[in-house]
Design a protein around this motif. Structure first.
Motif, PDB file in Angstrom:
ATOM      1  N   ALA A  10      27.666   8.065  51.285  1.00 35.39           N
ATOM      2  CA  ALA A  10      26.533   7.247  51.717  1.00 35.39           C
ATOM      3  C   ALA A  10      26.870   5.764  51.748  1.00 35.39           C
ATOM      4  N   ASP A  11      27.925   5.347  51.050  1.00 32.73           N
ATOM      5  CA  ASP A  11      28.277   3.928  50.988  1.00 32.73           C
ATOM      6  C   ASP A  11      29.202   3.496  52.119  1.00 32.73           C
ATOM      7  N   ALA A  12      29.614   4.414  52.967  1.00 35.72           N
ATOM      8  CA  ALA A  12      30.533   4.061  54.051  1.00 35.72           C
ATOM      9  C   ALA A  12      29.849   3.099  55.022  1.00 35.72           C
ATOM     10  N   PRO A  13      30.532   2.014  55.416  1.00 35.40           N
ATOM     11  CA  PRO A  13      29.931   1.059  56.357  1.00 35.40           C
ATOM     12  C   PRO A  13      29.605   1.728  57.693  1.00 35.40           C
ATOM     13  N   ALA A  14      28.357   1.599  58.126  1.00 30.45           N
ATOM     14  CA  ALA A  14      27.930   2.264  59.361  1.00 30.45           C
ATOM     15  C   ALA A  14      28.732   1.783  60.560  1.00 30.45           C
ATOM     16  N   LEU A  15      29.103   0.502  60.559  1.00 25.51           N
ATOM     17  CA  LEU A  15      29.865  -0.038  61.680  1.00 25.51           C
ATOM     18  C   LEU A  15      31.209   0.663  61.806  1.00 25.51           C
ATOM     19  N   ARG A  16      31.847   0.949  60.673  1.00 22.60           N
ATOM     20  CA  ARG A  16      33.134   1.620  60.697  1.00 22.60           C
ATOM     21  C   ARG A  16      32.974   3.092  61.089  1.00 22.60           C
ATOM     22  N   VAL A  17      31.940   3.744  60.527  1.00 23.35           N
ATOM     23  CA  VAL A  17      31.736   5.169  60.802  1.00 23.35           C
ATOM     24  C   VAL A  17      31.428   5.405  62.270  1.00 23.35           C
ATOM     25  N   ASN A  18      30.524   4.611  62.830  1.00 24.62           N
ATOM     26  CA  ASN A  18      30.129   4.803  64.218  1.00 24.62           C
ATOM     27  C   ASN A  18      31.175   4.273  65.193  1.00 24.62           C
ATOM     28  N   GLY A  19      31.847   3.194  64.817  1.00 20.36           N
ATOM     29  CA  GLY A  19      32.834   2.604  65.707  1.00 20.36           C
ATOM     30  C   GLY A  19      34.009   3.521  65.965  1.00 20.36           C
ATOM     31  N   ARG A  20      34.384   4.342  64.971  1.00 21.25           N
ATOM     32  CA  ARG A  20      35.543   5.212  65.156  1.00 21.25           C
ATOM     33  C   ARG A  20      35.266   6.310  66.184  1.00 21.25           C
ATOM     34  N   LYS A  21      34.001   6.573  66.477  1.00 28.15           N
ATOM     35  CA  LYS A  21      33.673   7.598  67.466  1.00 28.15           C
ATOM     36  C   LYS A  21      34.217   7.225  68.840  1.00 28.15           C
ATOM     37  N   VAL A  22      34.275   5.923  69.125  1.00 27.57           N
ATOM     38  CA  VAL A  22      34.802   5.471  70.416  1.00 27.57           C
ATOM     39  C   VAL A  22      36.294   5.806  70.516  1.00 27.57           C
ATOM     40  N   SER A  23      37.047   5.448  69.455  1.00 28.65           N
ATOM     41  CA  SER A  23      38.478   5.740  69.463  1.00 28.65           C
ATOM     42  C   SER A  23      38.736   7.241  69.509  1.00 28.65           C
ATOM     43  N   ASN A  24      37.923   8.009  68.780  1.00 26.17           N
ATOM     44  CA  ASN A  24      38.102   9.463  68.802  1.00 26.17           C
ATOM     45  C   ASN A  24      37.837  10.046  70.185  1.00 26.17           C
ATOM     46  N   GLY A  25      36.826   9.516  70.863  1.00 27.17           N
ATOM     47  CA  GLY A  25      36.535  10.001  72.212  1.00 27.17           C
ATOM     48  C   GLY A  25      37.686   9.736  73.161  1.00 27.17           C
ATOM     49  N   TRP A  26      38.262   8.532  73.088  1.00 26.91           N
ATOM     50  CA  TRP A  26      39.398   8.217  73.941  1.00 26.91           C
ATOM     51  C   TRP A  26      40.603   9.089  73.610  1.00 26.91           C
ATOM     52  N   ALA A  27      40.879   9.260  72.314  1.00 25.85           N
ATOM     53  CA  ALA A  27      42.043  10.057  71.914  1.00 25.85           C
ATOM     54  C   ALA A  27      41.923  11.494  72.397  1.00 25.85           C
ATOM     55  N   ASN A  28      40.738  12.052  72.326  1.00 31.78           N
ATOM     56  CA  ASN A  28      40.556  13.426  72.798  1.00 31.78           C
ATOM     57  C   ASN A  28      40.674  13.525  74.310  1.00 31.78           C
ATOM     58  N   LEU A  29      40.165  12.530  75.034  1.00 33.48           N
ATOM     59  CA  LEU A  29      40.348  12.520  76.486  1.00 33.48           C
ATOM     60  C   LEU A  29      41.828  12.417  76.836  1.00 33.48           C
ATOM     61  N   GLU A  30      42.547  11.519  76.165  1.00 33.12           N
ATOM     62  CA  GLU A  30      43.958  11.269  76.476  1.00 33.12           C
ATOM     63  C   GLU A  30      44.854  12.463  76.169  1.00 33.12           C
ATOM     64  N   THR A  31      44.347  13.413  75.396  1.00 30.71           N
ATOM     65  CA  THR A  31      45.129  14.615  75.072  1.00 30.71           C
ATOM     66  C   THR A  31      44.491  15.878  75.653  1.00 30.71           C
ATOM     67  N   LEU A  32      43.490  15.700  76.522  1.00 34.51           N
ATOM     68  CA  LEU A  32      42.751  16.839  77.078  1.00 34.51           C
ATOM     69  C   LEU A  32      42.229  17.763  75.979  1.00 34.51           C
ATOM     70  N   TRP A  33      41.669  17.140  74.958  1.00 36.55           N
ATOM     71  CA  TRP A  33      40.986  17.865  73.893  1.00 36.55           C
ATOM     72  C   TRP A  33      41.891  18.924  73.242  1.00 36.55           C
ATOM     73  N   MET A  34      43.071  18.474  72.831  1.00 33.18           N
ATOM     74  CA  MET A  34      43.995  19.369  72.138  1.00 33.18           C
ATOM     75  C   MET A  34      43.538  19.682  70.719  1.00 33.18           C
TER      76      MET A  34
END
Length: 255
Positions: free
Chosen positions: A129-153
């Motif tokens: 519960a103490d995790a910074p929301a900005l960090r938790v939500n911001g990583r979703k962008v990088s994860n989305g790109w990484a999955n696209l760049e690998t065709l969801w491997m």
């Protein structure tokens, strides 16, 4: 408490830069779970190198490698895995030095790697519960790109640095390009390893963010590091477009 028996194939590798007072506890926790543990001190100026060297003087299962200047996390990892490969190690579990990663899960991650040595075993963070929301939500962008760049491997999380790498494939992809030396190391490593045919496997692992009054030290800079990630994904996307036919063929033939 007796220390674990030494592994001749898998080691724990901890890149460390000005980690604050929690570093000794982090290394001790890792040592309680695994032998050997190597720490690469990346030009730290906070006295942590001396504290770790004193710890290693009485512990043959702990090795401290001190770099004369700060080169970045990826460069520190490359230094460590290059030395590890020269000594016959085939896999390295990387973890942060500031206590955020769960040392108690080291044996589980190593067992998963030993069961499937050609794969990389990626931590999938479970936030408190103490995790910074900005960090938790911001990583979703990088994860989305990484999955696209690998065709969801199957990259569960591209940024979480608690993971086991096969050493030789990681050395090859790092030596083949000039990037992956600083904060951009973790996401670029998993994307390029997927491109190289290294299959990701995901295991849940808790992550803890320490407050400043708990000794927490953060080197994350929102603007600087997001600019770095944006540039990284821009060049990865161009690489993805060039590799798209081969990636699509591979995906079609592995379903």
């Amino acid at each position: 408490m007796p220390m674990p028996s030494p592994s001749t194939s898998h080691l724990v590798l901890i890149p460390s830069y000005n980690p604050g007072p929690t570093v000794v506890d982090t290394v001790r926790a890792a040592r309680a779970q695994w032998t050997p543990v190597w720490v690469v001190v990346d030009g730290s100026t906070d006295g942590s190198a001396e504290r770790l060297q004193a710890l290693a003087a009485d512990d043959p299962g702990l090795r401290v490698i001190v770099l004369p200047e700060n080169r970045g996390k990826g460069a520190a990892v490359l230094e460590g895995i290059t030395l590890a490969a020269a000594e016959g190690y085939t896999h390295a579990l990387t973890m942060d030095s500031d206590g955020q990663h769960p040392a108690g899960l080291i044996p589980d991650f190593m067992a998963a790697s030993q069961a499937e040595p050609a794969a990389m075993v990626l931590g999938r963070p479970v936030f408190d519960a103490d995790a910074p929301a900005l960090r938790v939500n911001g990583r979703k962008v990088s994860n989305g790109w990484a999955n696209l760049e690998t065709l969801w491997m199957g990259i569960g999380d591209s940024l979480y640095g608690f993971r086991v790498y096969p050493v030789q494939p990681l050395i090859r992809v790092m030596r083949a390009n000039r990037w992956m030396r600083r904060f951009d190391f973790d996401p670029e490593a998993v994307v390029r390893l997927c491109w190289a045919g290294v299959v990701p496997r995901n295991l849940d692992a808790p992550v803890r963010y320490f407050r400043a009054d708990e000794g927490g030290v953060s080197h994350f800079r929102y603007l600087r590091d997001n600019v770095l990630l944006t540039w990284m994904h821009s060049r990865l996307f161009l690489g993805f477009l060039w590799r798209l036919p081969a990636l699509a063929w591979r995906r079609l033939n592995t379903r």
